[in-house]
Enzyme design. Structure first.
Site, PDB file in Angstrom:
ATOM      1  N   ASP A  74     -44.782  13.621  41.491  1.00 16.04           N
ATOM      2  CA  ASP A  74     -43.384  13.981  41.271  1.00 16.04           C
ATOM      3  C   ASP A  74     -43.320  15.481  41.023  1.00 16.04           C
ATOM      4  OD1 ASP A  74     -40.738  12.156  40.623  1.00 16.04           O
ATOM      5  OD2 ASP A  74     -40.631  14.120  39.675  1.00 16.04           O
ATOM      6  N   ARG A 130     -25.567  18.029  33.497  1.00 10.42           N
ATOM      7  CA  ARG A 130     -27.017  17.837  33.448  1.00 10.42           C
ATOM      8  C   ARG A 130     -27.732  18.973  32.733  1.00 10.42           C
ATOM      9  NH1 ARG A 130     -29.250  14.985  38.964  1.00 10.42           N
ATOM     10  NH2 ARG A 130     -27.868  13.166  38.908  1.00 10.42           N
TER      11      ARG A 130
END
Length: 279
Positions: A145, A33
């Site tokens: 978020d 990632r």
């Protein structure tokens, strides 16, 4: 050795600042990632990158990118459709029941892990449809978020056609404008009428209490709690409950039903809870 210590430091910081617990066995996932940031910084690998972040002065610049990379951000339009059916056939009719002619029913909803906005805009389509049949419905949605980059996508509200596949053709015709991305990919943009009623803001669920309105009619926090430790799960749920009105609804992911254990919440259906009304 220095390398394992830096990996532990990364995991500890992620747990402390985001609530996300990453076990030692997930080191290959972390490296995968973070690959784009590793390349961007000219590092030779994960350990070289972490040395730059924690020992070479790169923490303030890189940490937002680390959080963004390590946050799952998985979302789809009309994901877990049973929740949308419950909204349409129970939550909204219940909210509108008894509304007098000429008055408005204020309905406020929070998408608490909004990612790129698919959940919030799916709900917006549902609420807009309900308002066509019941003009007294005055609705608005807040999407939050932890990741600024996904929120930027949510605000743009432009999605590749493949991502819009779960949206029914009638809803696409009404709520999505066809277009083309700069790379030539066919895309659609959510219509301005919905975008005006959906607001997005950055919020870290670990930073309590939340700067969000109370007396909300519904909160969606789906497929996030599974990444938290049990203590963090309980703390987040406890922090959400005061934002719901009595009789308000909390929706979590279907894998998270067993996580929700709060004296003010009653389970009605898989991953769907209602806040108790006081006598």
């Amino acid at each position: 050795m220095a390398e394992p210590a830096l990996r532990r430091r990364l995991r500890d910081m992620l747990l402390e600042t985001t609530g996300i617990k990453i076990p030692d066995s997930k080191t290959p996932m972390m490296e995968s990632r973070l690959r784009r940031r590793i390349t961007h910084c000219g590092a030779s690998g994960l350990d070289d990158y972490l040395a730059y972040v924690f020992q070479g002065g790169g923490l303030s610049e890189e940490w937002p990118h680390v959080v963004d990379a390590m946050t799952t951000n998985k979302t789809d339009f009309f994901r877990e459709p049973a929740h949308f059916d419950m909204m349409a056939h129970r939550v909204l009719p219940e909210a509108l029941a008894g509304t007098r002619p000429g008055t408005h029913r204020r309905f406020r909803l929070w998408s608490a892990a909004a990612s790129t906005g698919a959940e919030a805009y799916s709900l917006a389509m549902l609420l807009a449809e309900a308002a066509l049949a019941a003009p007294q419905l005055d609705w608005a949605i807040l999407g939050t978020d932890i990741s600024p980059s996904v929120l930027a996508k949510a605000r743009r509200a432009i999605y590749p056609v493949a991502e819009l596949a779960p949206v029914s053709p009638p809803r696409r015709a009404r709520f999505v404008m066809s277009g083309t991305c700069p790379d030539g990919q066919a895309s659609g943009r959510i219509v301005p009428e919905l975008r005006r009623r959906v607001r997005f803001a950055e919020l870290n669920l670990m930073e309590m209490p939340y700067p969000v309105d109370t007396e909300l009619d519904a909160i969606f926090l789906r497929n996030v709690l599974i990444y938290f430790t049990p203590d963090t799960q309980a703390a987040v749920i406890a922090a959400l409950v005061p934002h719901l009105r009595q009789g308000g609804y909390l929706f979590v992911g279907h894998a998270e039903s067993m996580v929700v254990d709060h004296p003010e919440l009653v389970q009605l259906a898989p991953a769907a809870f209602v806040k108790r009304r006081r006598n």
